[in-house]
Design a protein around this motif. Structure first.
Motif, PDB file in Angstrom:
ATOM      1  N   ASN A 146      -1.636 -17.088 -29.943  1.00  0.00           N
ATOM      2  CA  ASN A 146      -2.935 -17.497 -29.399  1.00  0.00           C
ATOM      3  C   ASN A 146      -3.921 -17.875 -30.500  1.00  0.00           C
ATOM      4  O   ASN A 146      -5.120 -17.998 -30.254  1.00  0.00           O
ATOM      5  N   GLY A 147      -3.402 -18.079 -31.706  1.00  0.00           N
ATOM      6  CA  GLY A 147      -4.264 -18.322 -32.856  1.00  0.00           C
ATOM      7  C   GLY A 147      -4.706 -19.765 -32.991  1.00  0.00           C
ATOM      8  O   GLY A 147      -4.271 -20.668 -32.254  1.00  0.00           O
ATOM      9  N   LEU A 148      -5.546 -19.991 -33.967  1.00  0.00           N
ATOM     10  CA  LEU A 148      -6.155 -21.305 -34.175  1.00  0.00           C
ATOM     11  C   LEU A 148      -5.135 -22.378 -34.522  1.00  0.00           C
ATOM     12  O   LEU A 148      -5.350 -23.564 -34.221  1.00  0.00           O
ATOM     13  N   ILE A 149      -4.036 -22.001 -35.150  1.00  0.00           N
ATOM     14  CA  ILE A 149      -3.059 -23.010 -35.537  1.00  0.00           C
ATOM     15  C   ILE A 149      -2.378 -23.630 -34.317  1.00  0.00           C
ATOM     16  O   ILE A 149      -1.867 -24.754 -34.371  1.00  0.00           O
ATOM     17  N   TYR A 150      -2.399 -22.916 -33.197  1.00  0.00           N
ATOM     18  CA  TYR A 150      -1.807 -23.436 -31.958  1.00  0.00           C
ATOM     19  C   TYR A 150      -2.838 -24.142 -31.080  1.00  0.00           C
ATOM     20  O   TYR A 150      -2.489 -24.744 -30.074  1.00  0.00           O
ATOM     21  N   GLY A 151      -4.084 -24.043 -31.439  1.00  0.00           N
ATOM     22  CA  GLY A 151      -5.130 -24.685 -30.643  1.00  0.00           C
ATOM     23  C   GLY A 151      -6.449 -23.962 -30.793  1.00  0.00           C
ATOM     24  O   GLY A 151      -6.489 -22.720 -30.812  1.00  0.00           O
ATOM     25  N   VAL A 152      -7.508 -24.728 -30.921  1.00  0.00           N
ATOM     26  CA  VAL A 152      -8.840 -24.151 -31.077  1.00  0.00           C
ATOM     27  C   VAL A 152      -9.385 -23.802 -29.699  1.00  0.00           C
ATOM     28  O   VAL A 152      -9.639 -24.686 -28.869  1.00  0.00           O
ATOM     29  N   THR A 153      -9.544 -22.515 -29.463  1.00  0.00           N
ATOM     30  CA  THR A 153     -10.081 -22.038 -28.186  1.00  0.00           C
ATOM     31  C   THR A 153     -11.215 -21.054 -28.460  1.00  0.00           C
ATOM     32  O   THR A 153     -11.364 -20.544 -29.579  1.00  0.00           O
ATOM     33  N   ASP A 154     -11.997 -20.781 -27.424  1.00  0.00           N
ATOM     34  CA  ASP A 154     -13.076 -19.809 -27.577  1.00  0.00           C
ATOM     35  C   ASP A 154     -12.519 -18.433 -27.949  1.00  0.00           C
ATOM     36  O   ASP A 154     -13.108 -17.716 -28.767  1.00  0.00           O
ATOM     37  N   GLU A 155     -11.375 -18.097 -27.381  1.00  0.00           N
ATOM     38  CA  GLU A 155     -10.776 -16.783 -27.660  1.00  0.00           C
ATOM     39  C   GLU A 155     -10.328 -16.674 -29.115  1.00  0.00           C
ATOM     40  O   GLU A 155     -10.580 -15.663 -29.783  1.00  0.00           O
ATOM     41  N   SER A 156      -9.679 -17.728 -29.626  1.00  0.00           N
ATOM     42  CA  SER A 156      -9.185 -17.677 -31.003  1.00  0.00           C
ATOM     43  C   SER A 156     -10.344 -17.657 -32.004  1.00  0.00           C
ATOM     44  O   SER A 156     -10.288 -16.956 -33.021  1.00  0.00           O
ATOM     45  N   ILE A 157     -11.395 -18.419 -31.720  1.00  0.00           N
ATOM     46  CA  ILE A 157     -12.569 -18.418 -32.603  1.00  0.00           C
ATOM     47  C   ILE A 157     -13.244 -17.050 -32.588  1.00  0.00           C
ATOM     48  O   ILE A 157     -13.646 -16.527 -33.636  1.00  0.00           O
ATOM     49  N   ARG A 158     -13.373 -16.472 -31.375  1.00  0.00           N
ATOM     50  CA  ARG A 158     -14.002 -15.153 -31.264  1.00  0.00           C
ATOM     51  C   ARG A 158     -13.178 -14.093 -32.000  1.00  0.00           C
ATOM     52  O   ARG A 158     -13.722 -13.226 -32.692  1.00  0.00           O
ATOM     53  N   GLN A 159     -11.851 -14.171 -31.901  1.00  0.00           N
ATOM     54  CA  GLN A 159     -10.989 -13.204 -32.582  1.00  0.00           C
ATOM     55  C   GLN A 159     -11.096 -13.323 -34.097  1.00  0.00           C
ATOM     56  O   GLN A 159     -11.137 -12.324 -34.815  1.00  0.00           O
ATOM     57  N   LEU A 160     -11.153 -14.558 -34.595  1.00  0.00           N
ATOM     58  CA  LEU A 160     -11.302 -14.762 -36.028  1.00  0.00           C
ATOM     59  C   LEU A 160     -12.642 -14.216 -36.514  1.00  0.00           C
ATOM     60  O   LEU A 160     -12.705 -13.536 -37.557  1.00  0.00           O
ATOM     61  N   ARG A 161     -13.690 -14.487 -35.777  1.00  0.00           N
ATOM     62  CA  ARG A 161     -15.016 -13.986 -36.152  1.00  0.00           C
ATOM     63  C   ARG A 161     -15.028 -12.461 -36.171  1.00  0.00           C
ATOM     64  O   ARG A 161     -15.522 -11.832 -37.117  1.00  0.00           O
ATOM     65  N   ASN A 162     -14.453 -11.849 -35.136  1.00  0.00           N
ATOM     66  CA  ASN A 162     -14.420 -10.387 -35.068  1.00  0.00           C
ATOM     67  C   ASN A 162     -13.626  -9.787 -36.222  1.00  0.00           C
ATOM     68  O   ASN A 162     -14.003  -8.757 -36.786  1.00  0.00           O
ATOM     69  N   ASN A 163     -12.507 -10.428 -36.565  1.00  0.00           N
ATOM     70  CA  ASN A 163     -11.680  -9.901 -37.651  1.00  0.00           C
ATOM     71  C   ASN A 163     -12.369 -10.030 -39.002  1.00  0.00           C
ATOM     72  O   ASN A 163     -12.283  -9.139 -39.840  1.00  0.00           O
ATOM     73  N   VAL A 164     -13.065 -11.158 -39.215  1.00  0.00           N
ATOM     74  CA  VAL A 164     -13.796 -11.326 -40.476  1.00  0.00           C
ATOM     75  C   VAL A 164     -14.898 -10.282 -40.577  1.00  0.00           C
ATOM     76  O   VAL A 164     -15.085  -9.650 -41.641  1.00  0.00           O
ATOM     77  N   LEU A 165     -15.634 -10.079 -39.488  1.00  0.00           N
ATOM     78  CA  LEU A 165     -16.690  -9.064 -39.486  1.00  0.00           C
ATOM     79  C   LEU A 165     -16.100  -7.670 -39.668  1.00  0.00           C
ATOM     80  O   LEU A 165     -16.665  -6.824 -40.388  1.00  0.00           O
ATOM     81  N   GLY A 166     -14.970  -7.416 -39.020  1.00  0.00           N
ATOM     82  CA  GLY A 166     -14.318  -6.115 -39.178  1.00  0.00           C
ATOM     83  C   GLY A 166     -13.859  -5.884 -40.601  1.00  0.00           C
ATOM     84  O   GLY A 166     -14.035  -4.789 -41.155  1.00  0.00           O
ATOM     85  N   GLY A 167     -13.271  -6.921 -41.220  1.00  0.00           N
ATOM     86  CA  GLY A 167     -12.844  -6.801 -42.611  1.00  0.00           C
ATOM     87  C   GLY A 167     -14.027  -6.567 -43.535  1.00  0.00           C
ATOM     88  O   GLY A 167     -13.957  -5.744 -44.460  1.00  0.00           O
ATOM     89  N   ALA A 168     -15.128  -7.275 -43.281  1.00  0.00           N
ATOM     90  CA  ALA A 168     -16.328  -7.092 -44.097  1.00  0.00           C
ATOM     91  C   ALA A 168     -16.892  -5.682 -43.937  1.00  0.00           C
ATOM     92  O   ALA A 168     -17.370  -5.071 -44.907  1.00  0.00           O
ATOM     93  N   ALA A 169     -16.821  -5.148 -42.722  1.00  0.00           N
ATOM     94  CA  ALA A 169     -17.310  -3.784 -42.478  1.00  0.00           C
ATOM     95  C   ALA A 169     -16.454  -2.768 -43.232  1.00  0.00           C
ATOM     96  O   ALA A 169     -16.988  -1.815 -43.828  1.00  0.00           O
TER      97      ALA A 169
END
Length: 290
Positions: A172-195
């Motif tokens: 369901n990731g961005l490489i298979y298609g740009v969707t609201d879910e994949s963008i939201r997951q990437l944003r959450n993971n980046v924020l989680g990693g930064a935290a």
């Protein structure tokens, strides 16, 4: 990283030496590096499989986890080996130790979504983890951080990339298609990693900074040169003839060690030091300044 960056590097440490256990080169044959790496790689299979929490009814998922863990390590290992042989990261060599650490970095990189990747995407994630491993490794050496095991590059570099790789390379990731879910997951993971990084840095500064201010962060120069195996545990952990290192040292009446000139120090069978400079000298409590 902060644990290694706050104290000054060990005596005799040289960032120009390759970081993956450069000092062990004088202690053990590379065969033992391979044995240690194999143990760690094998343990990673159980580590990732155990993250599922249970075995019963998890046959397909367990198989996928094991497969993707192996593929992630393979992607990193093959990438590192080819880049080394082609001269893209230094001399044209088959870089065994660096490749071994890259394999572990690749296995770390797939941890975040190891039960979701396809084999091809886990291979790509491992290769990406290898590239991040190299970047972080070079930065660590550039900033003179004494990291003899490449631990920062393997676990921080490979791990942080793995946090980002999940939303990119899973079905369901961005490489298979740009969707609201994949963008939201990437944003959450980046924020989680930064935290995670922020929390770790603040806690590390508090802990290791306090120890440094209290003078408890590192052992004395004499204990460091002797090695904690002898100075703390009273038994040598390494072959006597293999422990040889060059650094400046002077011996005084109290048997303390001070910087003065460059010598090679070796430990004898009875635990005493042999200093090899212009002349070979056995040191004892009766020796005056060299």
């Amino acid at each position: 990283m902060l644990n290694r960056a706050l104290p000054t590097p060990r005596r005799g440490w040289d960032s120009t030496q390759f970081a993956a256990n450069w000092w062990i080169n004088r202690l053990y044959h590379k065969l033992w590096w391979g044995v240690g790496g194999l143990i760690l790689i094998s343990g990673f299979l159980g580590f990732n499989a155990g993250a599922l929490g249970r075995v019963s009814g998890q046959g397909p998922a367990l198989g996928r986890v094991i497969q993707n863990t192996v593929m992630g390590g393979s992607g990193a290992g093959v990438s590192m080996l080819l880049m080394s042989r082609l001269g893209m990261v230094g001399e044209r060599v088959w870089a065994f130790a660096t490749t071994l650490n890259a394999v572990i970095a690749g296995m770390v990189a797939v941890c975040g979504a190891v039960d979701q990747y396809t084999p091809l995407m886990s291979l790509a994630t491992g290769a990406g983890g290898c590239l991040v491993f190299l970047v972080v490794r070079n930065l660590v050496m550039k900033f003179q951080v004494d990291d003899p095991l490449d631990a920062v590059a393997v676990h921080f570099g490979g791990g942080f990339f793995g946090v980002i790789a999940g939303p990119l390379f899973t079905p369901n990731g961005l490489i298979y298609g740009v969707t609201d879910e994949s963008i939201r997951q990437l944003r959450n993971n980046v924020l989680g990693g930064a935290a995670i990084v922020t929390w770790s840095v603040l806690c590390s500064i508090l802990l290791f900074g306090s120890l440094r201010l209290l003078g408890l962060l590192r052992v004395s120069e004499e204990q460091e040169i002797q090695g904690l195996d002898v100075s703390k545990h009273k038994e040598p952990a390494y072959p006597v003839k293999g422990w040889v290192i060059d650094f400046p040292v002077q011996v005084q009446q109290n048997n303390g060690l001070r910087k003065n000139g460059s010598y090679t120090l070796n430990r004898s069978e009875d635990g005493e030091f042999i200093m090899i400079g212009p002349h070979v000298t056995k040191l004892s409590a009766d020796d005056g300044p060299v």
